[in-house]
Design a protein around this motif. Structure first.
Motif, PDB file in Angstrom:
ATOM      1  N   GLU A  92       0.994  -1.048   0.004  1.00 23.32           N
ATOM      2  CA  GLU A  92       0.013  -0.010  -0.049  1.00 23.32           C
ATOM      3  C   GLU A  92       0.760   1.209   0.057  1.00 23.32           C
ATOM      4  O   GLU A  92       0.533   2.160  -0.601  1.00 23.32           O
ATOM      5  CB  GLU A  92      -1.092  -0.033   1.129  1.00 23.32           C
ATOM      6  CG  GLU A  92      -1.929   1.090   1.149  1.00 23.32           C
ATOM      7  CD  GLU A  92      -3.273   0.785   1.630  1.00 23.32           C
ATOM      8  OE1 GLU A  92      -3.669  -0.252   1.945  1.00 23.32           O
ATOM      9  OE2 GLU A  92      -4.021   1.724   2.029  1.00 23.32           O
ATOM     10  N   PRO A  93       2.062   1.156   0.618  1.00 18.73           N
ATOM     11  CA  PRO A  93       2.684   2.732   0.841  1.00 18.73           C
ATOM     12  C   PRO A  93       3.182   2.894  -0.497  1.00 18.73           C
ATOM     13  O   PRO A  93       3.521   4.308  -0.852  1.00 18.73           O
ATOM     14  CB  PRO A  93       3.854   2.294   1.692  1.00 18.73           C
ATOM     15  CG  PRO A  93       3.154   1.175   2.706  1.00 18.73           C
ATOM     16  CD  PRO A  93       2.345   0.609   1.856  1.00 18.73           C
ATOM     17  N   VAL A  94       3.619   2.012  -1.409  1.00 15.64           N
ATOM     18  CA  VAL A  94       4.097   2.259  -2.765  1.00 15.64           C
ATOM     19  C   VAL A  94       2.952   2.157  -3.868  1.00 15.64           C
ATOM     20  O   VAL A  94       2.871   3.056  -4.660  1.00 15.64           O
ATOM     21  CB  VAL A  94       5.170   1.040  -3.050  1.00 15.64           C
ATOM     22  CG1 VAL A  94       5.536   1.182  -4.475  1.00 15.64           C
ATOM     23  CG2 VAL A  94       6.256   1.009  -2.168  1.00 15.64           C
ATOM     24  N   PRO A  99      -6.377  -2.481  -5.534  1.00 15.03           N
ATOM     25  CA  PRO A  99      -7.618  -2.251  -6.297  1.00 15.03           C
ATOM     26  C   PRO A  99      -8.374  -3.491  -6.281  1.00 15.03           C
ATOM     27  O   PRO A  99      -7.878  -4.534  -5.815  1.00 15.03           O
ATOM     28  CB  PRO A  99      -6.594  -2.334  -7.790  1.00 15.03           C
ATOM     29  CG  PRO A  99      -5.546  -2.965  -7.478  1.00 15.03           C
ATOM     30  CD  PRO A  99      -5.124  -2.789  -5.900  1.00 15.03           C
ATOM     31  N   ASP A 100      -9.813  -3.278  -6.796  1.00 13.63           N
ATOM     32  CA  ASP A 100     -10.566  -4.241  -6.955  1.00 13.63           C
ATOM     33  C   ASP A 100     -10.042  -5.257  -8.079  1.00 13.63           C
ATOM     34  O   ASP A 100     -10.201  -5.023  -9.401  1.00 13.63           O
ATOM     35  CB  ASP A 100     -11.903  -3.872  -7.198  1.00 13.63           C
ATOM     36  CG  ASP A 100     -13.018  -4.972  -7.208  1.00 13.63           C
ATOM     37  OD1 ASP A 100     -12.554  -6.312  -7.165  1.00 13.63           O
ATOM     38  OD2 ASP A 100     -14.217  -4.757  -7.472  1.00 13.63           O
ATOM     39  N   ARG A 104      -9.396 -11.884  -8.288  1.00 17.82           N
ATOM     40  CA  ARG A 104      -8.275 -12.714  -8.915  1.00 17.82           C
ATOM     41  C   ARG A 104      -6.811 -12.460  -7.834  1.00 17.82           C
ATOM     42  O   ARG A 104      -7.044 -11.373  -7.131  1.00 17.82           O
ATOM     43  CB  ARG A 104      -7.912 -12.076 -10.132  1.00 17.82           C
ATOM     44  CG  ARG A 104      -8.770 -12.424 -11.333  1.00 17.82           C
ATOM     45  CD  ARG A 104      -8.727 -11.633 -12.665  1.00 17.82           C
ATOM     46  NE  ARG A 104      -8.572 -10.473 -12.296  1.00 17.82           N
ATOM     47  CZ  ARG A 104      -8.452  -9.504 -13.168  1.00 17.82           C
ATOM     48  NH1 ARG A 104      -8.142  -9.867 -14.502  1.00 17.82           N
ATOM     49  NH2 ARG A 104      -8.327  -8.253 -13.161  1.00 17.82           N
ATOM     50  N   GLY A 105      -5.919 -13.232  -8.129  1.00 18.96           N
ATOM     51  CA  GLY A 105      -4.759 -12.706  -7.384  1.00 18.96           C
ATOM     52  C   GLY A 105      -3.991 -11.717  -8.209  1.00 18.96           C
ATOM     53  O   GLY A 105      -4.436 -11.441  -9.272  1.00 18.96           O
ATOM     54  N   THR A 106      -3.092 -11.154  -7.481  1.00 18.39           N
ATOM     55  CA  THR A 106      -2.289  -9.956  -8.085  1.00 18.39           C
ATOM     56  C   THR A 106      -1.647 -10.481  -9.354  1.00 18.39           C
ATOM     57  O   THR A 106      -1.639  -9.638 -10.466  1.00 18.39           O
ATOM     58  CB  THR A 106      -1.492  -9.461  -7.298  1.00 18.39           C
ATOM     59  OG1 THR A 106      -0.623 -10.548  -6.653  1.00 18.39           O
ATOM     60  CG2 THR A 106      -2.083  -8.569  -6.365  1.00 18.39           C
ATOM     61  N   THR A 107      -0.983 -11.762  -9.574  1.00 12.24           N
ATOM     62  CA  THR A 107      -0.439 -11.962 -10.801  1.00 12.24           C
ATOM     63  C   THR A 107      -1.173 -12.414 -11.835  1.00 12.24           C
ATOM     64  O   THR A 107      -1.061 -11.970 -13.032  1.00 12.24           O
ATOM     65  CB  THR A 107       0.585 -13.321 -10.687  1.00 12.24           C
ATOM     66  OG1 THR A 107       1.361 -13.108  -9.293  1.00 12.24           O
ATOM     67  CG2 THR A 107       1.627 -13.663 -11.565  1.00 12.24           C
TER      68      THR A 107
END
Ligand SMILES: NC(=O)c1ccc[n+]([C@@H]2O[C@H](COP(=O)([O-])OP(=O)(O)OC[C@H]3O[C@@H](n4cnc5c(N)ncnc54)[C@H](OP(=O)(O)O)[C@@H]3O)[C@@H](O)[C@H]2O)c1
Length: 208
Positions: A92-94, A99-100, A104-107
């Protein structure tokens, strides 16, 4: 192995340094517009070659070592079928608020924006400093998830060459189980932060 790394920050350069020591040919793409990519790479990752990804040609493996929010949309001019490891974590800091991703997973979200590449989620479960500090990673468990059976041997060989112990978890969706905030991520990060002489003991005391 010919390894291309996009992103010459903390993780990208640590991976490059360790990959060079492991005997790989390493191409390192800095952010477009970086004033002197050759100098950055000479100082931060000696033995690697500074080269934009569009000039890599075919590589055995690529690693996308940029912030997660950048990875979602970054231009990846790689040949169709290139194996790409995504080590990014939403931080989050970066990266700002999560996001929604529609469950799904981030990858999976990154892969959806870059079709035609063989995506693998891995290398997100360690601290970059461990790659420098721990000469012997003592087989630190390193999970990897992918939908592509043809990518598995390449990734397992690469992770092993760095001193890690590859563990295939299943399809790309299974990678959500080792994102930040999961028990697996926390346990691995804790082990990774152990001093070298205690790392084996830390393994022994954990179910990883
Ligand atoms: N640090 C760790 O221990 C660690 C461990 C596991 C996973 N990760 C993940 O790995 C990723 C990188 O983390 P980091 O700690 O290395 O971050 P970092 O030190 O901030 O490095 C990110 C690098 O990406 C570069 N970059 C940004 N946009 C780019 C583009 N379009 N093309 C090429 N390079 C670009 C930045 O260039 P500039 O400096 O020129 O802006 C910077 O050098 C993150 O997603 C993080 O969550 C980090």
């Amino acid at each position: 192995m010919k390894v291309g790394i996009v992103g010459a920050g903390k993780l990208g350069t640590a991976l490059a340094r360790r990959s060079v020591v492991a005997g790989h040919e390493v191409l390192l793409a800095t952010r477009p517009g970086t004033r002197d990519p050759g100098l950055v790479v000479e100082v931060m990752a000696p033995g690697s070659v500074a080269l934009p990804a569009q000039q890599w040609g075919t590589v055995d493996l690529a690693v996308l070592a940029v912030p997660f929010h950048v990875a979602l949309t970054v231009d990846l001019p790689l040949p169709r079928g290139t194996v790409v490891i995504d080590p990014t974590n939403h931080w989050e800091p970066v990266d700002g608020p999560a996001p929604d991703l529609g469950g799904r997973g981030t990858t999976e979200a990154i892969a959806a924006g870059h079709p035609g590449l063989l995506w693998v989620k891995s290398l997100n479960q360690l601290g970059y400093h461990d790659l420098d500090d721990l000469t012997d990673l003592a087989g630190l468990p390193m999970r990897y998830a992918t939908d592509h059976d043809t990518a598995r041997d390449t990734v397992a060989d690469y992770l092993s060459s760095l001193g890690l112990r590859p563990i295939h978890t299943g399809p790309l969706a299974s990678g959500a189980a080792f994102e930040p905030g999961t028990a697996v991520f926390d346990a691995t990060a804790t082990v990774g932060n152990s001093a070298p002489d205690t790392i084996a003991g830390a393994f022994a005391s954990k179910t990883l």
